[in-house]
Design an enzyme around this catalytic site. Structure first.
Site, short mmCIF file in Angstrom:
data_model
loop_
_atom_site.label_atom_id
_atom_site.label_comp_id
_atom_site.label_asym_id
_atom_site.label_seq_id
_atom_site.Cartn_x
_atom_site.Cartn_y
_atom_site.Cartn_z
N GLU A 219 0.82 -1.21 0.00
CA GLU A 219 0.00 0.00 0.00
C GLU A 219 0.86 1.27 0.00
OE1 GLU A 219 -3.09 0.07 -0.44
OE2 GLU A 219 -3.51 2.19 -0.07
N ASP A 220 1.90 1.31 0.83
CA ASP A 220 2.61 2.57 1.04
C ASP A 220 3.94 2.69 0.29
OD1 ASP A 220 0.58 3.31 2.69
OD2 ASP A 220 1.59 2.68 4.53
#
Ligand code: MN
Length: 732
Positions: A83-84
């Site tokens: 996700e990051d």
């Protein structure tokens, strides 16, 4: 990084925890996962100002506290890198293997579900979906640990973010933790979330508890000493803990009983943890012997465990000075399960459950208690554990994010009818996750379904085998029945007109009143009903005509018994042979509801055909060559002339079986014949013909032809190919 780096110290501490719980595990994969996460999160910071890596590391600590396996811990360390940090699942697969990649991917997907916008009444569906979507229980456990750490550090975020996270936690994650029996994490989640969702109530309860702190401590100390002494005297080995109930459970009580915080008396609880079930009951006896139990508050969750497998004895008693308090009694084993739930189950040994735990939905939980007995390694146990909490349902979304729960095996048609019956009726297609799918597509968890409609479209009988919901089935049947009736009325009229000519009856000479009385004789109040009955084949046109116009009725020549002795009367005019003209039933290519091509011979355009009025299903159209025709046409009065309609350009599927040599290139030759004719192949399957020995092959195909002539051309061309022994048409 320097040796004094608090991060490294924390990671070393993590490894110590893991080493203590699983001394045999090789911790190298953990080192690599930590290294990877440190590098990828480099330069990222939490709202608290700390380096981002502190978050995944804290999540891994929570997981280590539950004594989870290395895959879970690696997942904890890596759970935010997709996700990051833009890492792909593929990269994780290469570096950490399939299991870790799948788990991280699963946690990432759960993170994308927007639970917050779920309407209140949808919360249960979301909770179920959350559980149903995940195939590995570790994904949920890591997600819960992630959520717990986010709540612990929620004070750094703005108010809106806090409310959102708190609300979502109480709606979704707390019930999930509860269902999985994870009492410890559930309690911390709900108390933290409560603090942010209703700060005023939280503060009020906290200060009420605080104001009595001295009294509470004294009281707990006193009864704890007393209980310990009594248990010792009766030789019941036990650990006794006194505690003040948590703010959230007090809050629940206030809400349930609609009282003020000053009216809550039984804030206090005692927990007795002993060694055996027998001693649990012994301890209960000791407590009741000492203090008076509150009637109706004794609960035996040992004999009848809760659906999440929680076991304990509960009682409330009136203590010294009239102060009520609650007592929970359980074994060490039960205590661990109450605290850790599913994460503890592979250590569970007793496996005794009361007969009341019958809920199908938690049957898997019981199964896994049984599986674990055969499995020495908890890691192996966890990795084989698949979540199938709601095997009978799938959870799908509308494009606007509304959840629709449908039975497993449901299709877009069920989905369309679940939205609205008009959407169902006019459904002509569907997109799932943005792509067009056939209407027979089986919906899967998490599918986003968009229904394509066309005004005026109506459902067909073909849909019935595709639907799983009673709602869709009933709605479709309703429409089919109505349209079938309209067609039956029309067909009935035609049959009557046609048969009138055959039997020399002029319908124009029969009065409306006569017809109505004939209809009434058959039990129909309207002519329309009589026509419908004729169309459905419930009545024969012949008997209706005989009743309505006995004076006109003549048995046609072709039905008169043949008397060999009687030669045809000389000079007698042949009976007037009226051209059928408009009265001939036209057979369209596609199957009409009431004039349909018989399944036994599937006639195609151009073939000689004959109609047969069935009992109750309209007119079946057979090939004149159909073996069934002779026996069917025994009932001569049910026969009816039919002819192919010229007006359509439908294609007819024909099933062909080609026997050939088994050699390369055979299939190519055949398909080039098909493409010369511009024919569409619906299906094609080649196999070795075992009856013909090793060098024979059978090619079965379904092709779409326009008419008999085209089929004859095709079969002729195929037979001309060298290597083709025979071509058969299958009549079904
Ligand atoms: Mn996270």
């Amino acid at each position: 990084m320097a040796a004094a780096d608090p991060l490294l110290a924390s990671f070393a501490e993590l490894k110590e925890k893991v080493r203590a719980a699983r001394p045999k595990d090789d911790l190298a994969p953990l080192d690599r996962a930590f290294q990877f996460a440190v590098e990828r999160h480099n330069g990222q910071f939490r709202a608290s100002g700390e380096p981002y890596i502190t978050h995944p590391l804290a999540v891994a600590h929570i997981l280590a506290g539950m004594r989870l396996d290395l895959v879970s811990l690696q997942t904890g360390l890596l759970h935010d890198v997709i996700e990051d940090c833009g890492v792909t699942a593929e990269e994780l697969r290469r570096n950490f293997g399939e299991e870790v990649a799948q788990c991280v991917d699963g946690v990432t997907k759960l993170g994308k579900l927007d639970f917050y916008n779920a309407e209140e009444r949808q919360a249960e569906s979301f909770r179920k979906m959350l559980l149903a979507m995940v195939h590995d229980i570790r994904v949920i456990i890591v997600k819960l640990a992630d959520r717990l750490h986010n709540l612990r550090t929620l004070s750094y975020l703005d108010r809106e973010h806090q409310e959102r996270t708190a609300h979502e936690t109480l709606e979704i994650f707390v019930p999930v933790a509860h269902r999985l029996g994870m009492g410890k994490i559930r309690s911390e989640l709900e108390n933290l979330a409560f603090r942010y969702s209703d700060p005023l109530a939280y503060e009020e309860i906290l200060s009420a508890i605080e104001s009595k702190r001295h009294y509470n401590e004294e009281f707990l100390h006193e009864i704890r000493g007393k209980v310990e002494a009594e248990l010792r005297r009766e030789s019941v080995p036990a650990r006794v803990e006194g505690r003040v109930k948590s703010p959230y459970s007090v809050y629940q009580k206030l809400k349930r009983q609609r009282i003020g915080v000053e009216q809550v008396y039984d804030l206090l609880a005692l927990r007795i943890v002993t060694d055996s079930v027998k001693n649990c009951y012994a301890a209960l006896g000791i407590i009741h012997n000492e203090w008076r139990p509150v009637p109706g508050r004794i609960k035996d969750f040992i004999a009848i465990p809760r659906p999440n497998l929680y076991q304990s004895l509960h009682t409330s008693v009136i203590g010294p000075h009239g102060q009520p308090f609650e007592v929970q009694i359980r074994t060490e084993e039960m205590h661990r399960i109450a605290e850790e739930g599913i994460a503890a189950h592979w250590k569970y040994k007793e496996g005794k459950h009361g007969p009341a735990v019958d809920d199908q939905r938690i049957a898997w939980l019981r199964h896994l208690v049984e599986w674990q007995r055969d499995m020495a390694d908890p890691g192996e146990f966890l990795s084989t554990l698949k979540v199938d909490l709601y095997p009978e349902e799938v959870y799908t979304f509308t494009p606007r994010g509304k959840v629709l729960a449908l039975p497993r095996g449901a299709t877009p048609i069920d989905f369309a009818y679940a939205i609205h019956s008009d959407v169902g009726h006019t459904c002509v297609g569907a997109k799932v996750n943005g792509r067009i799918v056939p209407l027979r597509y089986t919906l899967k968890n998490g599918d986003i379904v968009e229904i394509l409609t066309q005004p005026g479209h109506l459902p067909s009988r073909d849909w019935l085998p595709l639907v799983k919901t009673a709602r869709a089935r009933n709605k479709i049947k309703h429409v089919i029945n109505a349209s079938e009736r309209a067609k039956a009325i029309d067909l009935g009229q035609k049959l009557l007109e046609k048969e009138a000519r055959r039997f020399g009856v002029s319908l124009g000479r029969i009065s409306k009143a006569t017809f109505e009385s004939v209809a009434a004789d058959y039990g129909y109040s309207k002519m329309e009903d009589l026509h419908a009955a004729l169309g459905y084949g419930k009545l024969s046109a012949r008997s209706v005509l005989q009743k309505a116009a006995p004076d006109q009725f003549q048995t046609p020549e072709d039905e008169r018994p043949v008397e060999p002795a009687a030669p045809p009367a000389p000079g007698a005019a042949p009976p007037p042979r009226v051209e059928d003209g408009d009265y001939t039933l036209k057979v369209q290519g596609i199957d009409d509801l009431l004039i349909y091509r018989a399944k036994c011979c599937n006639p195609i355009r151009g073939e000689p055909i004959v109609g047969y009025v069935t009992r109750g299903k309209g007119v079946a159209v057979h090939s004149k060559n159909c073996p069934n025709v002779q026996s069917l046409l025994y009932e001569v009065e049910r026969r009816i002339d039919v002819e192919w309609s010229r007006s359509t350009s439908e294609f007819f599927p024909v099933h062909l079986v080609v026997h050939t040599d088994d050699r390369p290139g055979m299939l190519n030759q055949l398909t080039s014949v098909l493409s010369d004719e511009n024919l569409n192949i619906r299906s094609l399957e080649a196999r070795v013909d075992h009856d013909a020995g090793a060098d024979g092959a059978v090619i079965e195909m379904t092709v779409e032809v326009q008419d008999q002539k085209q089929l004859e051309r095709l079969v002729g061309a195929m037979r001309h190919l060298s290597g083709v022994h025979d071509v058969e048409r299958l009549l079904h």
